[in-house]
Structures are given as structure tokens and as C-alpha cells.
Design a protein around this motif. Structure first.
Motif, PDB file in Angstrom:
ATOM      1  N   LEU A   1       0.976  -1.208  -0.048  1.00 11.17           N
ATOM      2  CA  LEU A   1      -0.197   0.136  -0.044  1.00 11.17           C
ATOM      3  C   LEU A   1       0.869   1.325  -0.023  1.00 11.17           C
ATOM      4  N   GLY A   2       2.058   1.123   0.317  1.00 11.89           N
ATOM      5  CA  GLY A   2       2.892   2.106   0.125  1.00 11.89           C
ATOM      6  C   GLY A   2       3.233   2.862   1.576  1.00 11.89           C
ATOM      7  N   CYS A   3       2.982   2.095   2.600  1.00 13.29           N
ATOM      8  CA  CYS A   3       2.955   2.734   3.853  1.00 13.29           C
ATOM      9  C   CYS A   3       4.475   2.434   4.282  1.00 13.29           C
ATOM     10  N   GLU A   4       5.199   3.618   4.629  1.00 13.30           N
ATOM     11  CA  GLU A   4       6.727   3.740   4.977  1.00 13.30           C
ATOM     12  C   GLU A   4       7.226   3.129   6.144  1.00 13.30           C
ATOM     13  N   LEU A   5       6.424   3.674   7.497  1.00 14.29           N
ATOM     14  CA  LEU A   5       7.023   3.243   8.538  1.00 14.29           C
ATOM     15  C   LEU A   5       5.828   2.494   9.234  1.00 14.29           C
ATOM     16  N   GLY A   6       6.474   1.741  10.395  1.00 11.21           N
ATOM     17  CA  GLY A   6       5.659   0.956  11.277  1.00 11.21           C
ATOM     18  C   GLY A   6       6.403   0.429  12.410  1.00 11.21           C
ATOM     19  N   GLN A   7       5.711  -0.089  13.389  1.00 11.61           N
ATOM     20  CA  GLN A   7       5.897  -0.471  14.725  1.00 11.61           C
ATOM     21  C   GLN A   7       5.123  -1.660  15.134  1.00 11.61           C
ATOM     22  N   GLY A   8       5.258  -2.766  15.773  1.00  6.54           N
ATOM     23  CA  GLY A   8       4.664  -3.784  16.281  1.00  6.54           C
ATOM     24  C   GLY A   8       5.534  -5.086  16.624  1.00  6.54           C
ATOM     25  N   TYR A   9       4.673  -5.846  17.516  1.00  2.52           N
ATOM     26  CA  TYR A   9       5.140  -7.134  18.075  1.00  2.52           C
ATOM     27  C   TYR A   9       5.895  -7.875  16.887  1.00  2.52           C
ATOM     28  N   TYR A  10       5.599  -7.893  15.591  1.00  2.00           N
ATOM     29  CA  TYR A  10       6.436  -8.609  14.638  1.00  2.00           C
ATOM     30  C   TYR A  10       7.872  -8.226  14.664  1.00  2.00           C
ATOM     31  N   PHE A  11       8.140  -6.749  14.965  1.00  2.00           N
ATOM     32  CA  PHE A  11       9.437  -6.450  14.939  1.00  2.00           C
ATOM     33  C   PHE A  11      10.008  -6.535  16.361  1.00  2.00           C
ATOM     34  N   HIS A  12       9.466  -5.576  17.288  1.00  2.00           N
ATOM     35  CA  HIS A  12       9.907  -5.689  18.651  1.00  2.00           C
ATOM     36  C   HIS A  12       8.722  -5.278  19.483  1.00  2.00           C
ATOM     37  N   LYS A  13       8.723  -5.788  20.749  1.00  2.00           N
ATOM     38  CA  LYS A  13       7.588  -5.059  21.758  1.00  2.00           C
ATOM     39  C   LYS A  13       8.370  -3.972  22.477  1.00  2.00           C
ATOM     40  N   PRO A  14       7.825  -3.109  23.188  1.00  2.00           N
ATOM     41  CA  PRO A  14       8.231  -2.258  24.039  1.00  2.00           C
ATOM     42  C   PRO A  14       9.193  -2.702  25.024  1.00  2.00           C
ATOM     43  N   MET A  15      10.293  -2.045  25.329  1.00  2.00           N
ATOM     44  CA  MET A  15      11.597  -2.726  25.997  1.00  2.00           C
ATOM     45  C   MET A  15      12.085  -1.506  26.947  1.00  2.00           C
ATOM     46  N   PRO A  16      12.998  -1.967  28.106  1.00  2.00           N
ATOM     47  CA  PRO A  16      13.433  -0.972  28.799  1.00  2.00           C
ATOM     48  C   PRO A  16      14.410  -0.497  27.713  1.00  2.00           C
ATOM     49  N   LYS A  17      15.091   0.649  28.405  1.00  2.00           N
ATOM     50  CA  LYS A  17      16.144   1.525  27.796  1.00  2.00           C
ATOM     51  C   LYS A  17      17.337   0.583  27.619  1.00  2.00           C
ATOM     52  N   GLU A  18      17.723  -0.009  28.442  1.00  2.00           N
ATOM     53  CA  GLU A  18      18.861  -0.804  28.344  1.00  2.00           C
ATOM     54  C   GLU A  18      18.754  -2.063  27.611  1.00  2.00           C
ATOM     55  N   GLU A  19      17.737  -2.490  27.173  1.00  2.00           N
ATOM     56  CA  GLU A  19      17.526  -3.544  26.363  1.00  2.00           C
ATOM     57  C   GLU A  19      17.788  -2.854  24.912  1.00  2.00           C
TER      58      GLU A  19
END
Ligand code: C2E
Ligand code: MG
Ligand code: MG
Ligand code: MG
Length: 274
Positions: free
Chosen positions: A250-268
Motif C-alpha cells: 500500500l506504500g506505507c513507509e514506517l511502522g511498529q509492532g510485535y512482529y518487530f519488537h515489543k516495547p522494552m526498557p532502555k537498557e535493552e
């Protein structure tokens, strides 16, 4: 689904007012303690360029712990924080930590833009723009590395006032994203009136896009709207490879989600950056 559960959690006990009341009181107490003792935590979820899967930014997501050290969902304490006014101190803590983190990453040679969620109530603070400006400056962060995420409904509270505030913030050089786009107020005219840079497609549309043609149509329409208006587009809640493939189509350029990474602490996240 977690979000829906979070929103409805109190409803399961709606016949038990005393339980509700105690629950609220204990969360408020935890919140006050965390603020006083500087224990508001921030997790970071990577945001990626979908084609290259390169990390280009993070979303900062606040975390609070209960007495047993278990994480409490922001959906269960942000509304309370807004009602009690604690959101101002909470929001400031998240903003400060995020700016300091992004500055640290930049110093290590990583241009990671940090996106911070701003609650509607925070705009009722007449000093909010100055606070943001001071926080960026004290962290020594380039303002281009900060993004503020605002929901559509927050914008509709005090239209004129918020328009002025967003313009001031935008003049500082930071960017403004509309969060959960497509779920709130349906008039699009504000996209012209406010200095908006980014639309974040709500995760509910992404979640359902493979099984529900309406959701797919909405994702397609939002993406094309963003392109027409020269706005960046971020898809939230990418959980599967097929979501990713469809979004790229669809031409969407950016994204986030569990497929890539879950939210994590800064150290991680620091380790992930290498
Ligand atoms: P949001 O801003 O829309 O943030 C995205 C939420 O989706 C986050 O939940 C994130 O953990 C979750 N998420 C990310 N990827 C996926 C995925 O692939 N699948 C699913 N099912 N969920 C995914 P979180 O951290 O629980 O935050 C919930 C909401 O709480 C946020 O929604 C935002 O509205 C609010 N919030 C979080 N941190 C803050 C904050 O510092 N300040 C304010 N005012 N609100 C915040
Ligand atoms: Mg957000
Ligand atoms: Mg969102
Ligand atoms: Mg959301």
C-alpha cells in the motif's frame, strides 16, 4: 486485544462499586509514590522503515509497577492521572527521560527520533510549550529528534488554544503526530489547520486488515490521504509478516509492532542498537 481488555477491565466489576473505588485508590497511591520517588519508568518500542527494517525511531511508553513489581497497563492509569492532575508530573517525567535517552543515542551516532505521547489534559497547562522547550534544551537534544503524539480527540478539546500551542511547538522544530488516526473525530479539516507531520494508523485497522476488507480499505485510504497531504504515515500494531507485506504494497513507509519488537526498557534498546 490487550487494549480492549484494559479499557473494559473496570466494567467486569461494575456491580462492585467498592472494589472499583479501592482499585482506583490503590492505583492513585502507586502513581503518587512513583512520581515522588522518581520511579516512573519508560519503555521504548522501535519504529522501523518497513522496506529496509531499519530502526529510525522509538515510541516512549510509560510504565508503572504495583507492589509486587508487576507492570500495570497505562490504559489503567493514564485516565486516572488525567482526572487527578498527576498527568502533568507523569508526562514531564516521560518527556525528560525520553529527551535524555535520545540525546544519548545521538551522541553514540544513532539518529533515533523519540515519540512521546501527550494527554489532552497536558495542553491545559498554559506553560506546556515552555516546559517542552526547556526540557529539550536541558537535555541538549536537537528538537528534530522529538515527536509528540496527540490523539484526535485531544485536539478537539480547545481547538483555538491547541492550534496556537501546536504551532509554537512546531516552530521549535519538533514534529507532531496524530495517534490512533481513524478512531476519533472524523472531520479532516483539522489536518489543514494544525501543523501535523505524521499520521499513525490505529492498530485496530492493521490487526483486522487481512480478514476484514473494510479495515483494509481504511488503511489504504489513510495511507493515500497521508501521501496526498505530504504527511508521513506510521502503521501501529504490525504483528505478522503478512501485515508488513500488505502495508508495503500500500506504500506505507514506517511502522511498529510485535512482529518487530515489543516495547522494552532502555537498557535493552541500547543493546539492540549495539
Ligand atoms: P498508543 O500510543 O497507541 O501506543 C501503542 C500501544 O500499542 C502500546 O501499548 C504498545 O505497547 C502497543 N503495541 C505496540 N505494538 C503492538 C502490537 O503489535 N500488537 C498489540 N496488540 N499492541 C501493540 P501500551 O504501552 O500499553 O500503551 C497504551 C496506551 O497508553 C498508548 O497507546 C497511549 O495512548 C497511552 N500511553 C502510553 N504511554 C503514555 C505516556 O507516556 N503518556 C500518555 N499520555 N499516554 C501514554
Ligand atoms: Mg502513541
Ligand atoms: Mg496509537
Ligand atoms: Mg493506540
Amino acid at each position: 486485544r490487550a487494549k480492549e481488555q484494559g479499557r473494559n477491565r473496570f466494567c467486569y466489576y461494575s456491580d462492585d462499586l467498592e472494589y472499583q473505588f479501592k482499585q482506583r485508590q490503590s492505583v492513585e497511591k502507586l502513581l503518587r509514590h512513583a512520581i515522588e520517588q522518581d520511579k516512573i519508568e519508560v519503555f521504548y518500542q522501535p519504529k522501523l522503515a518497513l522496506l529496509t527494517e531499519k530502526i529510525i525511531g522509538v515510541e516512549a511508553l510509560v510504565r508503572l509497577r504495583d507492589d509486587e513489581n508487576k507492570l500495570i497497563s497505562p490504559l489503567d492509569f493514564i485516565p486516572l492521572a488525567e482526572e487527578t492532575g498527576l498527568i502533568h508530573a507523569l508526562g514531564q517525567s516521560v518527556l525528560k527521560q525520553s529527551c535524555i535517552a535520545a540525546k544519548e543515542w545521538a551522541d553514540k551516532g544513532h539518529n533515533i527520533k523519540v515519540a512521546v505521547n501527550i494527554a489532552a489534559k497536558q495542553f491545559t497547562d498554559g506553560n506546556f510549550c515552555n516546559l517542552v522547550a526547556d526540557t529539550i534544551e536541558q537535555a541538549g537534544l536537537a528538537s528534530e529528534l522529538l515527536e509528540l503524539e496527540v490523539t484526535e480527540s485531544a485536539l478537539m478539546h480547545d481547538f483555538e488554544e491547541i492550534k496556537i500551542m501546536l504551532s509554537k511547538l512546531s516552530d521549535l522544530g519538533l514534529t507532531i503526530a496524530i495517534d490512533d488516526f481513524g478512531t476519533g473525530y472524523s472531520s479532516l479539516s483539522y489536518l489543514k489547520l494544525f501543523p501535523v507531520d505524521v499520521l499513525k494508523i490505529d492498530q485496530s485497522f492493521v490487526r483486522d486488515m487481512l480478514t476484514d476488507t473494510q479495515s483494509m480499505d481504511i488503511v489504504r485510504t489513510i495511507t493515500s490521504l497521508a501521501h496526498t497531504l505530504n504527511l508521513q504515515i506510521v502503521a501501529e500494531g504490525i504483528e505478522e509478516k503478512q501485515h508488513l507485506n500488505s502495508l508495503i504494497d500500500l506504500g506505507c513507509e514506517l511502522g511498529q509492532g510485535y512482529y518487530f519488537h515489543k516495547p522494552m526498557p532502555k537498557e535493552e534498546f541500547d543493546k539492540l542498537l549495539g
